[in-house]
Design a protein around this motif. Structure first.
Motif, mmCIF file in Angstrom:
data_model
loop_
_atom_site.group_PDB
_atom_site.id
_atom_site.type_symbol
_atom_site.label_atom_id
_atom_site.label_comp_id
_atom_site.label_asym_id
_atom_site.label_seq_id
_atom_site.Cartn_x
_atom_site.Cartn_y
_atom_site.Cartn_z
ATOM 1 N N GLY A 1 36.635 39.655 68.885
ATOM 2 C CA GLY A 1 37.608 39.729 67.944
ATOM 3 C C GLY A 1 37.336 38.487 66.720
ATOM 4 N N PRO A 2 37.381 38.929 65.305
ATOM 5 C CA PRO A 2 37.321 37.975 64.092
ATOM 6 C C PRO A 2 38.447 36.972 64.480
ATOM 7 N N ASP A 3 38.244 35.826 63.813
ATOM 8 C CA ASP A 3 39.412 34.794 63.810
ATOM 9 C C ASP A 3 40.002 34.717 62.370
ATOM 10 N N ASP A 4 39.413 35.463 61.516
ATOM 11 C CA ASP A 4 39.820 35.390 60.017
ATOM 12 C C ASP A 4 40.090 36.705 59.550
ATOM 13 N N ILE A 5 41.471 37.298 59.503
ATOM 14 C CA ILE A 5 41.756 38.693 58.930
ATOM 15 C C ILE A 5 42.538 38.511 57.722
ATOM 16 N N ARG A 6 42.514 39.186 56.913
ATOM 17 C CA ARG A 6 43.405 39.022 55.469
ATOM 18 C C ARG A 6 43.593 40.432 55.179
ATOM 19 N N VAL A 7 44.704 40.821 54.519
ATOM 20 C CA VAL A 7 45.053 41.853 53.936
ATOM 21 C C VAL A 7 45.236 41.446 52.338
ATOM 22 N N LEU A 8 44.376 42.258 51.260
ATOM 23 C CA LEU A 8 44.563 42.001 50.015
ATOM 24 C C LEU A 8 45.489 42.948 49.513
ATOM 25 N N ASP A 9 46.531 42.911 49.018
ATOM 26 C CA ASP A 9 47.464 44.040 48.599
ATOM 27 C C ASP A 9 47.668 44.127 47.073
ATOM 28 N N ASN A 10 47.319 45.258 46.600
ATOM 29 C CA ASN A 10 47.351 45.538 45.141
ATOM 30 C C ASN A 10 48.703 46.148 44.521
ATOM 31 N N ARG A 11 49.808 45.106 44.752
ATOM 32 C CA ARG A 11 51.009 45.598 44.282
ATOM 33 C C ARG A 11 51.538 47.043 44.848
ATOM 34 N N SER A 12 51.642 46.947 46.279
ATOM 35 C CA SER A 12 52.041 48.278 46.687
ATOM 36 C C SER A 12 53.565 48.434 46.671
ATOM 37 N N LEU B 1 47.954 37.356 54.443
ATOM 38 C CA LEU B 1 48.536 38.300 53.469
ATOM 39 C C LEU B 1 48.262 37.812 52.079
ATOM 40 N N THR B 2 47.569 38.483 51.081
ATOM 41 C CA THR B 2 47.510 38.120 49.625
ATOM 42 C C THR B 2 48.126 39.034 48.757
ATOM 43 N N ARG B 3 49.136 38.789 48.258
ATOM 44 C CA ARG B 3 49.818 39.673 47.428
ATOM 45 C C ARG B 3 49.093 39.457 45.928
ATOM 46 N N LEU B 4 48.217 40.232 45.401
ATOM 47 C CA LEU B 4 47.832 40.438 44.241
ATOM 48 C C LEU B 4 48.885 40.529 42.923
ATOM 49 N N GLU B 5 48.779 40.060 41.923
ATOM 50 C CA GLU B 5 49.445 40.374 40.667
ATOM 51 C C GLU B 5 49.603 41.471 40.100
ATOM 52 N N SER B 6 48.517 42.326 40.179
ATOM 53 C CA SER B 6 48.562 43.673 39.674
ATOM 54 C C SER B 6 47.534 44.344 40.326
ATOM 55 N N ASN B 7 47.464 45.623 40.113
ATOM 56 C CA ASN B 7 46.818 46.848 40.631
ATOM 57 C C ASN B 7 45.513 46.957 39.728
ATOM 58 N N ARG B 8 44.390 46.565 39.869
ATOM 59 C CA ARG B 8 43.297 46.901 38.910
ATOM 60 C C ARG B 8 42.169 47.518 39.610
ATOM 61 N N GLY B 9 42.535 47.976 40.833
ATOM 62 C CA GLY B 9 41.700 48.587 41.434
ATOM 63 C C GLY B 9 41.230 47.898 42.890
ATOM 64 N N PRO B 10 40.291 48.555 43.626
ATOM 65 C CA PRO B 10 39.691 47.882 44.682
ATOM 66 C C PRO B 10 38.755 46.620 44.457
ATOM 67 N N ASN B 11 38.093 46.723 43.423
ATOM 68 C CA ASN B 11 36.967 45.911 43.355
ATOM 69 C C ASN B 11 37.593 44.333 43.033
ATOM 70 N N PRO B 12 38.750 44.111 42.102
ATOM 71 C CA PRO B 12 39.345 42.622 42.144
ATOM 72 C C PRO B 12 39.667 42.103 43.488
ATOM 73 N N ALA B 13 40.199 42.918 43.916
ATOM 74 C CA ALA B 13 40.782 42.815 45.655
ATOM 75 C C ALA B 13 39.381 42.221 46.565
ATOM 76 N N ARG B 14 38.555 43.162 46.355
ATOM 77 C CA ARG B 14 37.403 43.106 47.180
ATOM 78 C C ARG B 14 36.899 41.413 46.856
ATOM 79 N N PHE C 1 36.917 50.139 38.398
ATOM 80 C CA PHE C 1 38.447 50.500 38.815
ATOM 81 C C PHE C 1 38.000 51.562 40.386
ATOM 82 N N ILE C 2 37.559 52.715 40.176
ATOM 83 C CA ILE C 2 37.526 53.442 41.520
ATOM 84 C C ILE C 2 36.420 54.741 40.787
ATOM 85 N N GLY C 3 35.542 54.741 42.034
ATOM 86 C CA GLY C 3 34.586 55.805 41.691
ATOM 87 C C GLY C 3 33.132 55.084 41.427
ATOM 88 N N TRP C 4 32.199 55.100 42.255
ATOM 89 C CA TRP C 4 30.882 54.593 42.132
ATOM 90 C C TRP C 4 30.984 53.071 42.187
#
Length: 355
Positions: A38-49, A66-79, A186-189
């Motif tokens: 089991g990992p001891d460090d788990i985090r959800v990065l939420d893109n303004r759901s 839980l980290t709530r991001l200020e805006s949804n700019r696609g998965p890469n900023p969250a990653r 943003f998304i794709g490739w």
């Protein structure tokens, strides 16, 4: 795995990227928490759901950061944020619709420790509703600018050109040295861009067939065509060497013409044209990124790109036109491959300023 194998060889952080994943997020997080090491460090990065999934995590999984991001700019900023906030250097970056087998993380971490030069390590992604079907097992890049699914099964980890970020183990130090996830894609490739770049930099990607996870797939919207088209051109423009680009250009243009015809028949001609225009408008900024990417190069395109076959959508591979197209691409690849193999890494880097 036996009991000795269940001891994770290095600590791993987990970063789950979420946008409106309420329907799948519970199964995803339960599978992370059920890992045999089991990992001891788990985090959800939420893109303004907007579906309440972030509040659900806060209420039902108090041990998950839980980290709530200020805006949804696609998965890469969250990653990138997930990599930055992780407590450990090895980070499993994953989507909110992936269910891991209990030994998934430990198998990937073991592969990383046995291959310290690795840039990214992934398992085999199967469809949750059809677990007998493999969706991803690592990928390669066809020289004409298309994804080639890896069809090799192996008891041992195998090298591939790039991997999906559905559930990928990364060393954040190597990711940072290669420029991180490109936040303009943003998304794709967007995941292939980073992991292929790692391969270019001499940090190869590995696929571990025995590490299995399952994709709770959902339908994508029409905007995906536009971003996919734009990002395909950006991927080629950033990552191909100068000689590679010009030698492959006839095949690239032919494939893009075929893609346009196929999408036009599906009513997506407008999305394709908008994506192409977006790619052209972003070329100036892309050239600056290209300089940085080519300066990282330690591996030649001839050693990374493939041309033995091409995967065409909609079962077109089996049609007469599809077979003829595939034959052309194979013959053309055989003609240009000696020229790609003959180009030195030094000459590729020295030509980085121009396409």
């Amino acid at each position: 795995m036996n009991s000795a194998d269940n001891q994770i060889p290095a600590p791993v952080s987990v970063a789950v990227i979420n946008y409106n994943g309420r329907a799948t997020l519970e199964a995803t997080l339960k599978s992370v928490l059920a890992q045999d090491a089991g990992p001891d460090d788990i985090r959800v990065l939420d893109n303004r759901s907007t579906d309440g999934s972030a509040d659900f995590v806060a209420a039902e999984f108090p041990g998950v950061a839980l980290t709530r991001l200020e805006s949804n700019r696609g998965p890469n900023p969250a990653r990138n944020e997930g990599l930055r906030l992780a407590r450990h250097d090895l980070v499993l970056v994953m989507d909110n619709d992936i269910v891991l087998a209990p030994d998934y993380i430990s198998r990937l971490a073991k592969t990383y420790m046995e291959n310290p030069e690795a840039g990214a390590v992934t398992g085999q992604i199967r469809l949750h509703d059809r677990p007998d079907l493999v969706q991803y097992n690592g990928t390669d890049i066809h020289y004409a600018g298309e994804i080639m699914l890896n069809r090799r099964e192996s008891a041992e980890p195998i090298r591939v050109g790039c991997v999906s970020a559905g559930a990928v183990l990364l060393d954040r130090r190597k990711v940072a040295a290669s420029g991180g996830f490109d936040e303009d894609f943003f998304i794709g490739w967007e995941d292939g861009d980073l992991t292929y770049r790692l391969s270019l930099a001499g940090c190869p990607c590995y696929a571990v067939s025995k590490a299995v996870c399952y994709h709770l797939r959902r339908e994508r919207g029409r905007k995906w065509v536009r971003f996919q088209t734009r990002n395909r051109w950006w991927f080629i423009g950033k990552n191909y060497g100068r000689r590679t680009f010009f030698l492959a250009l006839p095949a690239i243009l032919l494939l893009q013409f075929c893609a346009f015809v196929f999408l036009a028949l599906k009513g997506e001609a407008g999305a394709y044209m908008r994506g192409t225009l977006d790619a052209l408008q972003g070329m100036r900024a892309l050239m600056e990124k290209r300089k940085a990417v080519q300066a990282l190069r330690k591996t030649g395109d001839g050693d990374l790109l493939r041309g033995e076959r091409i995967d065409l959508p909609g079962g077109l591979d089996k049609s007469v036109p599809g077979r003829m197209l595939s034959l052309f691409f194979r013959i053309y690849w055989r003609l240009i491959l000696p020229l790609l193999k003959g180009s030195s890494q030094k000459s590729e880097v020295s030509s980085q300023n121009n396409l």
